[in-house]
Design a protein around this motif. Sequence first.
Motif, short mmCIF file in Angstrom:
data_model
loop_
_atom_site.label_atom_id
_atom_site.label_comp_id
_atom_site.label_asym_id
_atom_site.label_seq_id
_atom_site.Cartn_x
_atom_site.Cartn_y
_atom_site.Cartn_z
N MET A 42 0.85 -1.19 0.00
CA MET A 42 0.00 0.00 0.00
C MET A 42 0.89 1.25 0.00
SD MET A 42 -2.76 -1.42 2.73
CE MET A 42 -4.18 -0.53 2.13
N TRP A 43 0.42 2.30 -0.70
CA TRP A 43 1.16 3.56 -0.78
C TRP A 43 0.32 4.67 -0.16
CZ3 TRP A 43 6.12 3.84 -2.19
CH2 TRP A 43 6.65 2.79 -2.92
N TYR A 44 0.98 5.49 0.70
CA TYR A 44 0.30 6.58 1.40
C TYR A 44 1.05 7.88 1.19
CZ TYR A 44 -2.03 2.88 4.05
OH TYR A 44 -2.76 1.78 4.42
N LYS A 45 0.32 8.98 1.32
CA LYS A 45 0.89 10.32 1.22
C LYS A 45 0.55 11.09 2.48
CE LYS A 45 0.61 14.49 -1.64
NZ LYS A 45 0.01 15.09 -2.85
N GLN A 46 1.55 11.80 3.03
CA GLN A 46 1.33 12.68 4.18
C GLN A 46 1.85 14.06 3.82
OE1 GLN A 46 3.53 11.95 7.83
NE2 GLN A 46 1.77 12.63 9.03
N LEU A 53 -2.62 10.00 7.11
CA LEU A 53 -2.07 9.51 5.86
C LEU A 53 -3.22 9.32 4.88
CD1 LEU A 53 0.29 6.72 7.23
CD2 LEU A 53 0.90 9.04 6.60
N LYS A 54 -2.99 9.66 3.62
CA LYS A 54 -3.99 9.48 2.59
C LYS A 54 -3.58 8.30 1.71
CE LYS A 54 -6.91 11.85 -0.58
NZ LYS A 54 -7.41 13.13 -1.02
N LEU A 55 -4.46 7.30 1.61
CA LEU A 55 -4.18 6.15 0.77
C LEU A 55 -4.19 6.58 -0.69
CD1 LEU A 55 -3.76 3.07 0.40
CD2 LEU A 55 -6.27 2.88 0.34
N MET A 56 -3.10 6.28 -1.40
CA MET A 56 -3.00 6.61 -2.82
C MET A 56 -3.41 5.43 -3.68
SD MET A 56 0.69 8.48 -2.61
CE MET A 56 0.67 9.10 -4.28
#
Length: 108
Positions: A42-46, A53-56
């Motif tokens: 899983m890839w996340y952006k903060q 964290l926002k799931l990308m």
Amino acid sequence: MWLTASTFGNTVYQTPSKSIKDRDKSAVFVCTHNIADYYQIMWYKQTQGSLGLKLMGYLNRETDQVETDFKDKIDLKGNGRQNGTLTIKDLTEDDSAVYFCAAYDTVL
């Protein structure tokens, strides 16, 4: 453009740890793990000032799933079993963030 990668866990590795890119270029992050029963990356952006964290998107075995907000922004390649690549396209100031990958146990 300042992008930072971070890592969850002792057996999940993400490279590069830091990346500085020009506007309109692409940034590529690679995530690898060696957890035998985990089939998802899983890839996340903060973003700065954000606590969450926002799931990308994620790779589940060989299938990629990109969240709606990132459909035209990222590409995911690889598999969830061992490695995956996140490419962030056409960089803008809004892409300055910390990016996380995580290996996940998929229950079927």
